[in-house]
Design an enzyme around this catalytic site. Structure first.
Site, PDB file in Angstrom:
ATOM      1  N   GLU A 142       0.796  -1.138  -0.126  1.00  0.00           N
ATOM      2  CA  GLU A 142       0.323   0.045   0.220  1.00  0.00           C
ATOM      3  C   GLU A 142       0.943   1.206   0.195  1.00  0.00           C
ATOM      4  O   GLU A 142       1.619   1.268   0.309  1.00  0.00           O
ATOM      5  CB  GLU A 142      -1.216  -0.003   0.937  1.00  0.00           C
ATOM      6  CG  GLU A 142      -2.728  -0.163   0.943  1.00  0.00           C
ATOM      7  CD  GLU A 142      -3.681   0.838  -0.156  1.00  0.00           C
ATOM      8  OE1 GLU A 142      -2.151   2.095  -0.035  1.00  0.00           O
ATOM      9  OE2 GLU A 142      -4.364   0.174   0.149  1.00  0.00           O
ATOM     10  N   ASN A 190     -10.184   6.254   2.361  1.00  0.00           N
ATOM     11  CA  ASN A 190      -9.077   5.870   1.792  1.00  0.00           C
ATOM     12  C   ASN A 190      -8.920   5.923  -0.141  1.00  0.00           C
ATOM     13  O   ASN A 190      -8.503   8.003   1.432  1.00  0.00           O
ATOM     14  CB  ASN A 190      -9.895   4.025   1.014  1.00  0.00           C
ATOM     15  CG  ASN A 190      -8.801   3.259   1.038  1.00  0.00           C
ATOM     16  OD1 ASN A 190      -7.640   3.270   0.733  1.00  0.00           O
ATOM     17  ND2 ASN A 190      -9.029   2.025   1.072  1.00  0.00           N
ATOM     18  N   ASP A 230     -10.209   1.349  -3.892  1.00  0.00           N
ATOM     19  CA  ASP A 230      -9.131   1.705  -3.179  1.00  0.00           C
ATOM     20  C   ASP A 230      -8.360   3.224  -3.533  1.00  0.00           C
ATOM     21  O   ASP A 230      -8.570   3.812  -3.167  1.00  0.00           O
ATOM     22  CB  ASP A 230      -7.714   0.498  -2.885  1.00  0.00           C
ATOM     23  CG  ASP A 230      -7.592   0.032  -1.748  1.00  0.00           C
ATOM     24  OD1 ASP A 230      -7.182   1.001  -1.213  1.00  0.00           O
ATOM     25  OD2 ASP A 230      -7.089  -1.566  -1.352  1.00  0.00           O
TER      26      ASP A 230
END
Length: 298
Positions: free
Chosen positions: A23, A153, A205
């Site tokens: 991430e 997000n 995302d």
């Protein structure tokens, strides 16, 4: 680039990382390196595309978002705190600790605005509506900017700096807000992109924005990065050979490469076999360059 041509773009595997939950990719234009995190393995990585070298620091917790700052340091959103990571020694120093109401809440995605303030959202998947978005300013002050979220997000700002975007993944929506750069305030929320008609499991995302104002979002369980115009029109999708892309960012010498982190967490053995490169980092040649990375306090 015409919308149809996006499907002709390909994603190249540039780092065989096998992360559990890759991430937070962050491009450092001065050093020409990509910082990224493997959240569940508690690692902050430094990847040098020109050599292919990748090293990491263990930060001792779930570091989920990064920001450039002065010297050889990064800001790290680390569980329930904002910390500073010394990239020469690996030392982690807590700068601010937060108190969250729900026990499962932790920080998730974050990014600096064009004025150098660090925005970080939380996730509280077992307590819908209990997550929030915070703004951490260079003077050390903190302000709650949005509430009622579940998994805060992907976020970003328009090239003109007058629109702020925020994703709430379980809602499958990306919101747009009016943004005042001078005060750092947001308002007048609207739905910019609504993916509620997608297949049940697909969620937006991480998010990145190019110089044309187009929004690039990784689709968790969608196996692609989707591109939308500032008006919310779907421009196309770039497929990846993995099920769970997590976050795109623009990098490279001219910010003409889209780097994409991915995840392997939660996949069955069959799904991992089908997406053998889950957890790796990919690169896509961008149709338009991305916006420069703003450092904290810039």
């Amino acid at each position: 680039m015409p919308p149809a041509s996006l499907s002709e773009l390909s994603a190249q595997n540039v780092l065989y990382a096998r992360a559990r939950l890759g991430e937070g990719p962050l491009w450092d234009g001065d050093k020409q390196v990509l910082y990224w995190v493997d959240i569940l393995n508690h690692r902050v990585h430094v990847f040098e595309p020109s050599s292919g070298d990748d090293c990491h620091w263990d930060v001792g917790g779930v570091g989920s978002a990064l920001a450039l700052t002065a010297g050889d340091r990064l800001l790290v959103a680390l569980g329930n705190r904002i910390a500073s990571l010394d990239l020469t020694s690996g030392a982690v120093e807590t700068l601010h600790t937060f108190e969250f109401d729900a026990p499962d809440t932790r920080f998730n995605d974050g990014k600096c605005d064009p004025q150098g303030r660090f925005w970080i959202g939380t996730m509280s998947p077992d307590h819908p509506g209990q997550a929030a978005l915070y703004r951490y300013d260079p003077d050390g002050s903190v302000k709650t900017m949005e509430t009622g979220l579940t998994i805060s997000n992907g976020l970003g700002w328009s090239p003109a700096g007058d629109t702020f975007y925020l994703t709430d993944s379980p809602q499958r929506k990306i919101y747009a807000y009016r943004f005042d750069g001078e005060t750092g305030e947001i308002g007048d929320r609207t739905v910019a992109i609504d993916l509620s008609d997608e297949a049940e499991a697909v969620e937006p995302d991480g998010l990145a924005i190019d110089s044309d104002g187009n929004l690039w979002t990784a689709l968790w369980d969608g196996g692609c990065v989707a591109c939308f115009s500032p008006a919310g029109d779907a421009l196309g999708r770039v497929k990846l050979p993995v099920q769970r892309p997590t976050c795109p960012t623009f990098g490279g010498p001219n910010r003409s490469t889209i780097y994409v982190t991915t995840a392997s967490v939660g996949l069955s053995q069959k799904e991992i076999q089908q997406g053998f490169y889950s957890g790796d980092v990919f690169a896509i040649a961008a149709p338009a360059p991305g916006l420069p990375t703003t450092a904290f306090g810039a």
